[in-house]
Motif scaffolding. Sequence first.
Motif, PDB file in Angstrom:
ATOM      1  N   ASN A 181       0.829  -1.202   0.000  1.00 38.47           N
ATOM      2  CA  ASN A 181       0.000   0.000   0.000  1.00 38.47           C
ATOM      3  C   ASN A 181       0.867   1.257   0.000  1.00 38.47           C
ATOM      4  O   ASN A 181       0.564   2.228  -0.694  1.00 38.47           O
ATOM      5  CB  ASN A 181      -0.942   0.018   1.203  1.00 38.47           C
ATOM      6  N   VAL A 182       1.938   1.251   0.765  1.00 40.68           N
ATOM      7  CA  VAL A 182       2.847   2.400   0.813  1.00 40.68           C
ATOM      8  C   VAL A 182       3.538   2.568  -0.543  1.00 40.68           C
ATOM      9  O   VAL A 182       3.658   3.683  -1.059  1.00 40.68           O
ATOM     10  CB  VAL A 182       3.880   2.234   1.954  1.00 40.68           C
ATOM     11  N   ILE A 183       3.970   1.460  -1.130  1.00 45.45           N
ATOM     12  CA  ILE A 183       4.593   1.499  -2.456  1.00 45.45           C
ATOM     13  C   ILE A 183       3.633   2.113  -3.477  1.00 45.45           C
ATOM     14  O   ILE A 183       4.004   3.011  -4.234  1.00 45.45           O
ATOM     15  CB  ILE A 183       5.020   0.076  -2.892  1.00 45.45           C
ATOM     16  N   LEU A 184       2.411   1.631  -3.494  1.00 46.17           N
ATOM     17  CA  LEU A 184       1.424   2.124  -4.452  1.00 46.17           C
ATOM     18  C   LEU A 184       1.088   3.591  -4.199  1.00 46.17           C
ATOM     19  O   LEU A 184       0.971   4.374  -5.151  1.00 46.17           O
ATOM     20  CB  LEU A 184       0.171   1.261  -4.412  1.00 46.17           C
ATOM     21  N   ASP A 185       0.944   3.980  -2.938  1.00 42.84           N
ATOM     22  CA  ASP A 185       0.658   5.381  -2.623  1.00 42.84           C
ATOM     23  C   ASP A 185       1.777   6.294  -3.119  1.00 42.84           C
ATOM     24  O   ASP A 185       1.517   7.371  -3.653  1.00 42.84           O
ATOM     25  CB  ASP A 185       0.439   5.576  -1.117  1.00 42.84           C
ATOM     26  N   GLU A 186       3.032   5.883  -2.950  1.00 41.45           N
ATOM     27  CA  GLU A 186       4.166   6.682  -3.436  1.00 41.45           C
ATOM     28  C   GLU A 186       4.112   6.816  -4.959  1.00 41.45           C
ATOM     29  O   GLU A 186       4.309   7.909  -5.497  1.00 41.45           O
ATOM     30  CB  GLU A 186       5.492   6.049  -3.031  1.00 41.45           C
ATOM     31  N   ALA A 187       3.858   5.706  -5.644  1.00 41.36           N
ATOM     32  CA  ALA A 187       3.796   5.733  -7.106  1.00 41.36           C
ATOM     33  C   ALA A 187       2.642   6.613  -7.580  1.00 41.36           C
ATOM     34  O   ALA A 187       2.806   7.411  -8.514  1.00 41.36           O
ATOM     35  CB  ALA A 187       3.654   4.313  -7.655  1.00 41.36           C
ATOM     36  N   ILE A 188       1.492   6.491  -6.953  1.00 43.30           N
ATOM     37  CA  ILE A 188       0.325   7.299  -7.333  1.00 43.30           C
ATOM     38  C   ILE A 188       0.613   8.783  -7.116  1.00 43.30           C
ATOM     39  O   ILE A 188       0.331   9.608  -7.984  1.00 43.30           O
ATOM     40  CB  ILE A 188      -0.933   6.840  -6.559  1.00 43.30           C
ATOM     41  N   ARG A 189       1.202   9.134  -5.969  1.00 49.73           N
ATOM     42  CA  ARG A 189       1.542  10.538  -5.708  1.00 49.73           C
ATOM     43  C   ARG A 189       2.484  11.104  -6.780  1.00 49.73           C
ATOM     44  O   ARG A 189       2.367  12.253  -7.174  1.00 49.73           O
ATOM     45  CB  ARG A 189       2.196  10.684  -4.330  1.00 49.73           C
ATOM     46  N   SER A 190       3.401  10.265  -7.258  1.00 51.76           N
ATOM     47  CA  SER A 190       4.377  10.719  -8.251  1.00 51.76           C
ATOM     48  C   SER A 190       3.762  10.975  -9.619  1.00 51.76           C
ATOM     49  O   SER A 190       4.276  11.782 -10.391  1.00 51.76           O
ATOM     50  CB  SER A 190       5.499   9.684  -8.399  1.00 51.76           C
ATOM     51  N   VAL A 191       2.681  10.292  -9.948  1.00 52.28           N
ATOM     52  CA  VAL A 191       2.089  10.371 -11.287  1.00 52.28           C
ATOM     53  C   VAL A 191       0.776  11.150 -11.296  1.00 52.28           C
ATOM     54  O   VAL A 191       0.356  11.657 -12.330  1.00 52.28           O
ATOM     55  CB  VAL A 191       1.870   8.937 -11.837  1.00 52.28           C
ATOM     56  N   ASN A 192       0.166  11.294 -10.141  1.00 56.12           N
ATOM     57  CA  ASN A 192      -1.179  11.862 -10.065  1.00 56.12           C
ATOM     58  C   ASN A 192      -1.290  13.263 -10.669  1.00 56.12           C
ATOM     59  O   ASN A 192      -2.284  13.584 -11.312  1.00 56.12           O
ATOM     60  CB  ASN A 192      -1.673  11.858  -8.619  1.00 56.12           C
ATOM     61  N   PHE A 193      -0.271  14.098 -10.497  1.00 55.21           N
ATOM     62  CA  PHE A 193      -0.357  15.458 -11.032  1.00 55.21           C
ATOM     63  C   PHE A 193      -0.485  15.454 -12.560  1.00 55.21           C
ATOM     64  O   PHE A 193      -1.187  16.288 -13.125  1.00 55.21           O
ATOM     65  CB  PHE A 193       0.837  16.311 -10.583  1.00 55.21           C
ATOM     66  N   LEU A 194       0.182  14.505 -13.237  1.00 59.05           N
ATOM     67  CA  LEU A 194       0.061  14.402 -14.695  1.00 59.05           C
ATOM     68  C   LEU A 194      -1.367  14.045 -15.088  1.00 59.05           C
ATOM     69  O   LEU A 194      -1.937  14.617 -16.014  1.00 59.05           O
ATOM     70  CB  LEU A 194       1.007  13.329 -15.244  1.00 59.05           C
ATOM     71  N   VAL A 195      -1.920  13.072 -14.378  1.00 64.87           N
ATOM     72  CA  VAL A 195      -3.268  12.594 -14.669  1.00 64.87           C
ATOM     73  C   VAL A 195      -4.291  13.699 -14.413  1.00 64.87           C
ATOM     74  O   VAL A 195      -5.163  13.964 -15.245  1.00 64.87           O
ATOM     75  CB  VAL A 195      -3.577  11.328 -13.838  1.00 64.87           C
ATOM     76  N   GLU A 196      -4.157  14.370 -13.255  1.00 59.55           N
ATOM     77  CA  GLU A 196      -5.103  15.435 -12.919  1.00 59.55           C
ATOM     78  C   GLU A 196      -4.994  16.611 -13.886  1.00 59.55           C
ATOM     79  O   GLU A 196      -5.988  17.259 -14.192  1.00 59.55           O
ATOM     80  CB  GLU A 196      -4.885  15.908 -11.486  1.00 59.55           C
ATOM     81  N   GLU A 197      -3.786  16.874 -14.377  1.00 61.30           N
ATOM     82  CA  GLU A 197      -3.573  17.958 -15.328  1.00 61.30           C
ATOM     83  C   GLU A 197      -4.395  17.748 -16.601  1.00 61.30           C
ATOM     84  O   GLU A 197      -4.822  18.704 -17.246  1.00 61.30           O
ATOM     85  CB  GLU A 197      -2.080  18.044 -15.660  1.00 61.30           C
ATOM     86  N   LYS A 198      -4.633  16.489 -16.972  1.00 60.19           N
ATOM     87  CA  LYS A 198      -5.455  16.169 -18.151  1.00 60.19           C
ATOM     88  C   LYS A 198      -6.918  15.937 -17.775  1.00 60.19           C
ATOM     89  O   LYS A 198      -7.698  15.438 -18.583  1.00 60.19           O
ATOM     90  CB  LYS A 198      -4.916  14.904 -18.825  1.00 60.19           C
ATOM     91  N   GLY A 199      -7.285  16.239 -16.525  1.00 58.78           N
ATOM     92  CA  GLY A 199      -8.672  16.071 -16.089  1.00 58.78           C
ATOM     93  C   GLY A 199      -9.030  14.649 -15.726  1.00 58.78           C
ATOM     94  O   GLY A 199     -10.212  14.322 -15.596  1.00 58.78           O
ATOM     95  N   GLY A 200      -8.047  13.788 -15.553  1.00 65.31           N
ATOM     96  CA  GLY A 200      -8.299  12.394 -15.213  1.00 65.31           C
ATOM     97  C   GLY A 200      -8.189  12.129 -13.727  1.00 65.31           C
ATOM     98  O   GLY A 200      -8.002  13.038 -12.922  1.00 65.31           O
ATOM     99  N   LYS A 201      -8.319  10.840 -13.381  1.00 61.62           N
ATOM    100  CA  LYS A 201      -8.192  10.487 -11.965  1.00 61.62           C
ATOM    101  C   LYS A 201      -7.648   9.073 -11.821  1.00 61.62           C
ATOM    102  O   LYS A 201      -7.823   8.216 -12.694  1.00 61.62           O
ATOM    103  CB  LYS A 201      -9.513  10.629 -11.236  1.00 61.62           C
ATOM    104  N   ILE A 202      -6.988   8.868 -10.701  1.00 60.63           N
ATOM    105  CA  ILE A 202      -6.518   7.541 -10.311  1.00 60.63           C
ATOM    106  C   ILE A 202      -7.331   7.137  -9.094  1.00 60.63           C
ATOM    107  O   ILE A 202      -7.363   7.851  -8.091  1.00 60.63           O
ATOM    108  CB  ILE A 202      -5.016   7.537  -9.961  1.00 60.63           C
ATOM    109  N   THR A 203      -8.003   6.000  -9.208  1.00 60.61           N
ATOM    110  CA  THR A 203      -8.803   5.482  -8.100  1.00 60.61           C
ATOM    111  C   THR A 203      -8.001   4.430  -7.360  1.00 60.61           C
ATOM    112  O   THR A 203      -7.436   3.527  -7.970  1.00 60.61           O
ATOM    113  CB  THR A 203     -10.120   4.870  -8.628  1.00 60.61           C
ATOM    114  N   ARG A 204      -7.982   4.561  -6.075  1.00 63.80           N
ATOM    115  CA  ARG A 204      -7.261   3.661  -5.181  1.00 63.80           C
ATOM    116  C   ARG A 204      -8.275   2.651  -4.646  1.00 63.80           C
ATOM    117  O   ARG A 204      -9.185   3.029  -3.919  1.00 63.80           O
ATOM    118  CB  ARG A 204      -6.667   4.529  -4.073  1.00 63.80           C
TER     119      ARG A 204
END
Length: 171
Positions: A20-43
């Motif tokens: 869970n910690v590994i995935l949270d770190e990876a999501i935090r690192s990529v989330n800004f790119l996804v949100e910038e295009k109006g997308g979302k990452i669901t956990r």
Amino acid sequence: QLAAIEQNNLEYHFQKTDLNVILDEAIRSVNFLVEEKGGKITRDYGDVPVFVYGDHVELVHVMMNLLVNAYKYSLHKIEITVSVKKSENGTLVEVIDNGIGIPHHEKKRIFEKYYRIPTGNQHNIKGFGIGLYYVKEVLNAHHATIRVESEPGKGSRFSILFPNKKGETWS
């Protein structure tokens, strides 16, 4: 890292680590790119630790690679789901996207070094064809297996199984 993998010199630091910690770190690192295009990452996993024996840093890079690919190969509103499930065979991590998908005849080759799916004269997606090769090699070192299900126009599902016992894999 790739050079070290090719020469079998990548030093892994195996320890009990929380997926869970590994995935949270990876999501935090990529989330800004996804949100910038109006997308979302669901956990789609809880807050209860799910431990595997692995190299924390390399596993974060593996998950980031899968998330970046999901981002790069989505043409419309990006929707990515990351899930963790425990089973009798081990721990299953899935990265599911609504991207362009992968043709059936190409799925066997996507983990080959330097392989990129031909896109004709289109060069709008940057890369060198080493990301999924790296993912596969790191997962092999962890005795984990990866498989992909995909359909053109409908997205992809990358499934990683971390076995309960060293060496277990999907049949």
